[in-house]
Design an enzyme around this catalytic site. Structure first.
Site, short mmCIF file in Angstrom:
data_model
loop_
_atom_site.label_atom_id
_atom_site.label_comp_id
_atom_site.label_asym_id
_atom_site.label_seq_id
_atom_site.Cartn_x
_atom_site.Cartn_y
_atom_site.Cartn_z
N GLU A 106 -33.65 19.31 3.61
CA GLU A 106 -34.36 18.67 4.72
C GLU A 106 -34.24 17.16 4.61
O GLU A 106 -34.58 16.58 3.58
CB GLU A 106 -35.85 19.05 4.68
CG GLU A 106 -36.15 20.52 4.84
CD GLU A 106 -36.28 20.97 6.28
OE1 GLU A 106 -36.17 20.11 7.20
OE2 GLU A 106 -36.48 22.18 6.50
ZN LIG Z 1 -35.25 22.84 10.64
#
Ligand SMILES: [Zn+2]
Length: 833
Positions: A320
């Protein structure tokens, strides 16, 4: 920068029936080959100029700006055309007809025609525990590992695509030691975008409105289905799923707890002890801030990390990166994480496939012994409040003797088979001394011939448990998603388990096709009205549209303005998916409210799902009432009783499982309450998943069916088509739309009622003990956020308004949840939308 403090699990203890078990062992010896790669992963690149760069093909460098899906496809093509080390292809077609194009890069002998297919066949033999050991050893010696790099499953999280293309280019072009050290031992599959429609539209979801990072086990969407089929053809030992989010620092594993209990220790060890440290080293070297062990757990079986982990014994990982950062930084950090991980995989040499094989053999052994893996904490300090119970599971059974459920059985059997689970059919009746039906007490049973038998003694044991469990046994109350998903429950199929040594007479079940819905005779003229209400409303409407198409039922979309202008005329049925009833009420205006009410009273059928059902109360179209829940149930399957005299019950049976997720608590007169939660002490009462305070639901209404004038209202207190995988309750919806009206239906009340404040979909719910309530209040205040607070003697609940965003989309919801989770045993439940 986040501190890296690994709490390793080590090898599983295989403790069956362990009490609360916190494993906190010293760091495992780092595998020898991974300790010191002979080649520096970030040595200055030396490239072969004959391999085309993105600038040469697209007129831009990768990471300069985001490429389009078409440009990504063009570049894959160009690399495949230019290099004998790259092949490309399409693995799926999106809802809107775009290709999901992938490329495989590897040594020429491994990617030339026929060779990749053979690698897939060999690896599938290797993962079969029954393959003789000498054959397995030959495969380990001669076959490359398969490492997958995928990006952009959320269409507005773009940088994974561009980084994956950069990785593909470097693997193709680099002549220094790096690419070779990866490709000596592996082929790399690059799937730059898993969601081309979403990338083009700059939306998180696909064109139907599905979050495809929740769709993996159910595989409802064509993008998911095609991806899983290619994964079966080229089974992974690693799967990287590159995302973006709102936190400033980069996230890579180790993950947050909870971790689903029946995930093999081998792939978890790779994630926690090999790839996590490799990325830590790389990010440390370049001074890139990152964090581990927070926010991103491994619990729900719809994610791009948990499914590769559980279904393929591969190192499934979520990366992320902050979506607000500039493109070069986003692409650069994604690249750094991916490249460091691939280098660490390459350094494992033959050990990778040997361990991968070993996990499948171990899984079969566990299954033969009836062992479930225990709940463990891999990162958090804390306590397991919900250990996996002391039960032996050696077999699962699915009954096939209800012809009304043949499509549901077929669908579930197909899903199992398409994750390489061995499914059998009993050829003679089978005595099972300890048969335990889902949500029932153990009782001896004779299962008829034809019953499906799924033995746990197979290489896919972890997946079998994940898909056929009675309960997910969430180790402690922190929830990033729903806590129940068991196949027989969501399909509402009768079945059960046994821990006995049995010798069933059975034949392999032939490959099952996807069931096709029967076309509806005299189909109702149907309209769908999507309500306002943020992500929750978008998704519920999308699930409904997908399901109506799948059911081959025509429909048209209507807006509040069109309803006000009289557009309901000519329609028989209006289906209103979940959304904000307050905003819907306002959007209709006086004229729209009158039009809708008159249409129903004049003979129309209004079907409302979840919060939309509150609209019927506001409009005085029902005698049912509702209250806000005092329970904490962040997505559990609760058995409800279905009135067998109701037309909604056709083909459903006496019970079905409602996906209950902080819904309102409904009350209706008994004759209108066609599905209800069992009374206290009723043996039908069972909750699969986490619930506290569920007693509040005893005897309460789940589905209302009432006459209103000469029309009808059918109100679902929950979403019967949740993510389009709760087929057991979607059948109630189908019956409501297409079945007969109930004879002598009770008339609804006529007057508009005073109604409580409407729920806002998309709230972060923090339920805590009063002792820490002030601290939670302070944390919320520090964010400048507003929260509705419900204070009770035992419990204080904060409902934090996220402005209709999901937690993934929201800048700080996850961090706040993580901070509150740190209060340990004073936390009752945390639920992120
Ligand atoms: Zn995502």
């Amino acid at each position: 920068m986040a501190m890296f403090t690994f709490r390793g699990s080590g090898r599983s203890k295989w403790a069956t029936g362990a009490a609360a078990l916190v494993v906190s062992l010293p760091l495992l010896a780092v595998p020898q080959a991974a300790a010191a790669p002979s080649c520096d992963p970030f040595t200055p690149p030396v490239v072969d100029d004959s391999v085309p760069t993105a600038r040469e093909v697209l007129g831009t460098d990768l990471g300069e700006r985001e490429v389009t899906t078409e440009e990504s496809d063009t570049y894959l093509r160009a690399l495949a055309d230019a290099s004998p080390n790259v092949v490309d292809g399409e693995l799926a077609t999106s809802v809107q007809g775009r290709p999901l194009r992938y490329a495989v890069v590897g040594q020429e002998k491994w990617v030339r025609p026929g060779a990749l297919e053979n690698i897939g066949r060999q690896l599938n033999r290797l993962r079969d525990p029954n393959t003789p050991e000498p054959v397995a050893q030959r495969i380990i010696r001669d076959t490359p590992a398969v490492l997958w790099v995928a990006g952009n499953v959320h269409g507005d999280e773009e940088s994974g695509t561009d980084a994956a293309l950069r990785v593909l280019y470097e693997l193709t072009a680099r002549t220094d030691c790096t690419a070779q050290s990866i490709l000596d031992n592996a082929v790399v599959v690059v799937l730059p975008t898993q969601n081309p429609d979403g990338r083009e539209a700059d939306t998180r979801r696909n064109a139907y409105g599905f979050d495809m990072n929740r769709d993996w086990f159910a595989r409802t969407q064509p993008e998911t289905e095609g991806k899983l089929e290619k994964l079966r053809e080229l089974p992974p030992q690693m799967f990287i799923d590159a995302h973006e989010m709102g936190s400033p620092d980069y996230f890579f594993p180790p993950n947050a707890d909870p971790v689903y209990h029946d995930i093999g220790e081998t792939p978890l060890n790779w994630v926690y002890n090999v790839y996590g440290p490799a990325m830590q080293q790389a990010f440390g070297r370049f001074g890139i801030p990152y964090f581990n062990g927070e926010s991103y757990d491994l619990m729900y079986l719809g994610y791009g990390d948990t499914v590769p982990l559980t279904g393929f014994n591969a190192a499934g990982m979520t990366f992320e990166k902050n979506s607000g950062d500039p493109v070069p930084e986003r692409v650069g950090e994604q690249y750094t994480a991916i490249w460091a991980t691939l280098m660490a995989a390459g350094a494992q040499d033959r050990q990778l496939l040997a361990e991968w094989r070993g996990e499948h053999v171990e899984a079969q052994r566990q299954g033969a012994a009836g062992e479930l893996e225990p709940n463990q904490l891999y990162w958090n300090d804390g306590e397991i409040t919900n250990p996996v119970p002391d039960i032996a599971v050696k077999h699962y059974f699915l009954r096939t003797d209800d012809p009304a459920k043949s499509a549901e059985v077929q669908r579930l059997a197909r899903r199992l088979q398409r994750m390489d689970v061995d499914v059998y059919r009993l050829t003679t009746p089978l005595e099972v001394p300890d048969y335990t039906e889902y949500g029932r007490a153990e009782q001896p049973a004779t299962l008829p011939a034809g019953t499906l038998w799924i033995p746990m003694a197979q290489g896919q044991k972890h997946w079998v448990q994940a898909m056929l469990n009675e309960n997910s046994y969430v180790p402690f109350p922190y929830f990033y998603d729903v806590t129940a998903w068991s196949g027989p429950l969501v399909e509402n199929i009768s079945g059960g388990r046994s821990g006995a040594d049995l010798r069933p007479r059975a034949m392999p079940l032939p490959e099952q096709p996807e069931p096709v819905a029967r076309p509806v005779v005299d189909a109702p003229r149907t309209a769908v009205w999507q309500l306002p209400g943020g992500s929750a409303a978008t998704e519920s409407a999308g699930w409904l549209r997908w399901w109506l198409d799948d059911q081959r039922m025509d429909f048209g979309d209507l807006t509040a303005e069109q309803i006000a202008a009289g557009a309901l005329a000519g329609h028989d049925v209006l289906v209103v998916p979940n959304g904000s009833d307050q905003e819907a009420f306002d959007a209709l205006g006086e004229q729209g409210r009158a039009a809708l009410t008159e249409w129903v009273r004049g003979g129309g059928t209004l079907i409302a799902l979840r919060d939309a059902s509150r609209l019927a109360v506001r409009l005085g179209l029902t005698s049912a009432t509702y209250a806000e829940p005092t329970s904490d149930i962040p997505g559990a399957l609760i058995r409800m009783q279905v009135d067998q005299d109701s037309p909604l019950a056709e083909g459903v049976g006496p019970t079905a499982w409602a996906m209950y997720e902080y819904e309102a608590v409904w009350s209706a007169p008994e004759e209108s309450s066609v599905a209800a939660f069992p009374a206290e002490g009723d043996p039908d009462w069972y909750v699969s998943g986490f619930a506290e305070g569920a007693e509040q639901l005893h005897g309460k209404t789940a589905v209302v069916d009432e006459a209103a004038g000469s029309g009808r209202v059918v109100l679902f207190g929950f979403d019967p088509n949740y993510r389009a995988f709760t087929n057991g309750t979607a059948k109630l919806l189908r019956n409501a739309m297409t079945g007969p009206r109930p004879a002598n239906a009770p008339q609804a009340a006529a007057a508009v009622r005073a109604v409580p404040t409407a729920a806002t979909p998309g709230r972060l719910i923090l339920s805590v003990r009063p002792a820490v309530a002030d601290q939670v209040q302070r944390l919320i205040g520090e964010r400048g956020a507003s929260a509705e607070v419900v204070r009770g003697p035992e419990l204080v609940r904060f409902k934090v308004d996220l402005g209709g965003l999901s937690a993934d989309e929201h800048p700080w919801a996850r961090r706040l949840a993580d901070q509150v989770a740190g209060f340990g045993r004073d936390v009752v439940a945390i639920s992120l939308p």
